[in-house]
Design an enzyme around this catalytic site. Structure first.
Site, PDB file in Angstrom:
ATOM      1  N   TYR A  55      -5.842   4.252   1.842  1.00  0.00           N
ATOM      2  CA  TYR A  55      -4.603   4.986   2.143  1.00  0.00           C
ATOM      3  C   TYR A  55      -4.872   6.027   3.235  1.00  0.00           C
ATOM      4  O   TYR A  55      -4.133   6.124   4.220  1.00  0.00           O
ATOM      5  CB  TYR A  55      -4.091   5.656   0.867  1.00  0.00           C
ATOM      6  CG  TYR A  55      -2.711   6.270   1.013  1.00  0.00           C
ATOM      7  CD1 TYR A  55      -1.565   5.494   0.976  1.00  0.00           C
ATOM      8  CD2 TYR A  55      -2.567   7.650   1.178  1.00  0.00           C
ATOM      9  CE1 TYR A  55      -0.293   6.065   1.100  1.00  0.00           C
ATOM     10  CE2 TYR A  55      -1.305   8.227   1.299  1.00  0.00           C
ATOM     11  CZ  TYR A  55      -0.174   7.429   1.260  1.00  0.00           C
ATOM     12  OH  TYR A  55       1.079   8.009   1.387  1.00  0.00           O
ATOM     13  N   SER A  89       1.559  10.851   6.432  1.00  0.00           N
ATOM     14  CA  SER A  89       1.174  11.499   5.179  1.00  0.00           C
ATOM     15  C   SER A  89       0.349  12.734   5.493  1.00  0.00           C
ATOM     16  O   SER A  89      -0.157  12.884   6.624  1.00  0.00           O
ATOM     17  CB  SER A  89       0.334  10.507   4.352  1.00  0.00           C
ATOM     18  OG  SER A  89      -0.324  11.170   3.288  1.00  0.00           O
TER      19      SER A  89
HETATM   20  P1  NAD Z   1       7.780   4.304  -3.312  1.00  0.00           P
HETATM   21  O1  NAD Z   1       6.656   3.577  -3.955  1.00  0.00           O
HETATM   22  O2  NAD Z   1       8.937   4.733  -4.126  1.00  0.00           O
HETATM   23  O3  NAD Z   1       8.313   3.533  -2.051  1.00  0.00           O
HETATM   24  C1  NAD Z   1       7.566   2.614  -1.307  1.00  0.00           C
HETATM   25  C2  NAD Z   1       8.501   1.632  -0.681  1.00  0.00           C
HETATM   26  O4  NAD Z   1       7.766   0.656   0.071  1.00  0.00           O
HETATM   27  C3  NAD Z   1       9.301   0.868  -1.747  1.00  0.00           C
HETATM   28  O5  NAD Z   1      10.616   0.726  -1.303  1.00  0.00           O
HETATM   29  C4  NAD Z   1       8.590  -0.465  -1.784  1.00  0.00           C
HETATM   30  O6  NAD Z   1       9.425  -1.519  -2.216  1.00  0.00           O
HETATM   31  C5  NAD Z   1       8.203  -0.614  -0.315  1.00  0.00           C
HETATM   32  N1  NAD Z   1       7.145  -1.619  -0.153  1.00  0.00           N
HETATM   33  C6  NAD Z   1       5.880  -1.545  -0.603  1.00  0.00           C
HETATM   34  N2  NAD Z   1       5.232  -2.704  -0.342  1.00  0.00           N
HETATM   35  C7  NAD Z   1       6.127  -3.511   0.301  1.00  0.00           C
HETATM   36  C8  NAD Z   1       6.078  -4.838   0.797  1.00  0.00           C
HETATM   37  N3  NAD Z   1       4.978  -5.588   0.690  1.00  0.00           N
HETATM   38  N4  NAD Z   1       7.179  -5.360   1.373  1.00  0.00           N
HETATM   39  C9  NAD Z   1       8.311  -4.626   1.462  1.00  0.00           C
HETATM   40  N5  NAD Z   1       8.427  -3.369   1.001  1.00  0.00           N
HETATM   41  C10 NAD Z   1       7.337  -2.832   0.410  1.00  0.00           C
HETATM   42  O7  NAD Z   1       7.078   5.605  -2.698  1.00  0.00           O
HETATM   43  P2  NAD Z   1       7.566   6.636  -1.596  1.00  0.00           P
HETATM   44  O8  NAD Z   1       6.877   7.894  -1.898  1.00  0.00           O
HETATM   45  O9  NAD Z   1       9.028   6.640  -1.421  1.00  0.00           O
HETATM   46  O10 NAD Z   1       6.865   6.047  -0.285  1.00  0.00           O
HETATM   47  C11 NAD Z   1       7.515   5.850   0.944  1.00  0.00           C
HETATM   48  C12 NAD Z   1       6.540   6.159   2.075  1.00  0.00           C
HETATM   49  O11 NAD Z   1       6.239   7.558   2.057  1.00  0.00           O
HETATM   50  C13 NAD Z   1       5.217   5.420   1.965  1.00  0.00           C
HETATM   51  O12 NAD Z   1       4.791   4.992   3.242  1.00  0.00           O
HETATM   52  C14 NAD Z   1       4.289   6.495   1.435  1.00  0.00           C
HETATM   53  O13 NAD Z   1       2.961   6.264   1.773  1.00  0.00           O
HETATM   54  C15 NAD Z   1       4.838   7.718   2.126  1.00  0.00           C
HETATM   55  N6  NAD Z   1       4.469   8.988   1.545  1.00  0.00           N
HETATM   56  C16 NAD Z   1       4.923   9.370   0.311  1.00  0.00           C
HETATM   57  C17 NAD Z   1       4.555  10.616  -0.179  1.00  0.00           C
HETATM   58  C18 NAD Z   1       5.033  11.128  -1.508  1.00  0.00           C
HETATM   59  O14 NAD Z   1       4.665  12.233  -1.905  1.00  0.00           O
HETATM   60  N7  NAD Z   1       5.850  10.428  -2.248  1.00  0.00           N
HETATM   61  C19 NAD Z   1       3.720  11.456   0.551  1.00  0.00           C
HETATM   62  C20 NAD Z   1       3.278  11.040   1.791  1.00  0.00           C
HETATM   63  C21 NAD Z   1       3.663   9.809   2.280  1.00  0.00           C
END
Ligand code: NAD
Length: 252
Positions: A157, A144
């Protein structure tokens, strides 16, 4: 014609949290480059299955709740059953928001468990197989901007994603000479569930947008190329980096 250095045909990628958002987009991009996908998640992943199918790649789902390390050995065994897993994308992650002064132990533990602890032990379990047969592999951690910056109201986080950057470097140091590439992608601000609260807060949304040189929030489809690069032979001499895909956010 020489094979493309980005060709993933014949490879299998395990992607955690592949049902939505960035995980789904990464699974689709890897499939379009030729990889078979093992999607690991808590619930049905039908939409991802359909998209991977459209790319002409094999798909399997392994159901698991990654909030503890209890399912880790089963996930790795089931994922490896038809053949070896070559690429691991540690994407599953959660976020909890509250002022640091009020932050609870429950919100600390929940985030650290999914984002850091399970990520480490899943990687360890799969790497044992990658090292045992000597064919190595690729590990891609989804970090991130909070791997580089402090942020506000998300203490666990920021701690977990900063920790993940350190873990990426440590594992690269231990495994680079053994044929495993460990790297991370640091997504900027993308349109997913994870950022819904920010996007629906008008002031935060405007402040974030004004700082992104590319001028728009990232679309999940804009993350896949970096994942294909780090999963492919094109990155064979790349170890321990955290690659920002952020529309230029960190450059400002
Ligand atoms: P999202 O909430 O759509 O996806 C998160 C995913 O993690 C989902 O598929 C969810 O089911 C899974 N997950 C969460 N807890 C879980 C558990 N206990 N068991 C199994 N699966 C689990 O959000 P996203 O933005 O797609 O996030 C994906 C990754 O990207 C994450 O690690 C997030 O921190 C990172 N991220 C996202 C952003 C952003 O801007 N969206 C920025 C930086 C980092």
């Amino acid at each position: 014609m020489a094979a493309s250095p980005f060709d993933l045909r014949g490879k299998t990628a395990l992607v955690t949290g592949a049902n939505t958002g960035l995980g789904q987009a990464i699974a689709v991009a890897l499939a379009q480059a030729g990889a078979g996908i093992v999607a690991v998640g808590r619930s049905a992943m039908d939409e991802t299955q359909a998209l991977v199918g459209q790319a002409g790649a094999p798909f399997r789902a392994v159901l698991a709740d990654l909030s503890s390390i209890e399912p880790v050995e089963r996930v790795v065994a089931e994922a490896s059953e038809p053949g070896r897993v070559d690429i691991l994308v540690n994407n599953a992650g959660i976020i909890r928001r509250a002022d640091a002064i009020d932050f609870t132990e429950a919100d600390w533990d929940a985030v650290m468990d999914v984002n850091l602890k399970t990520t480490f032990f899943l990687t360890q379990a799969l790497a044992r197989r990658m090292l045992a047969d000597g064919r190595g592999g690729k590990v891609i951690n989804i970090a991130s901007l909070l791997s580089f910056q402090g942020g506000i109201r998300i203490p666990s986080y920021t701690a977990s994603k900063s920790g993940l950057a350190g873990l990426t470097r440590l594992l690269a140091c231990e495994w680079a000479a053994k044929g495993i590439n460990v790297n991370a992608i640091a997504p900027g601000y993308f349109v997913t569930n994870n950022t819904e609260a920010l996007r629906s807060d008008e002031a935060r949304n405007a402040a974030i947008l004004s700082r992104i040189p590319a001028g728009h929030w990232g679309e999940p489809s804009e993350i896949g190329g970096a994942a294909v690069f780090l999963a492919s032979p094109a990155s064979d001499y790349v170890h321990g980096i955290v690659l920002p895909v952020d529309g230029g956010w960190l450059a400002r």
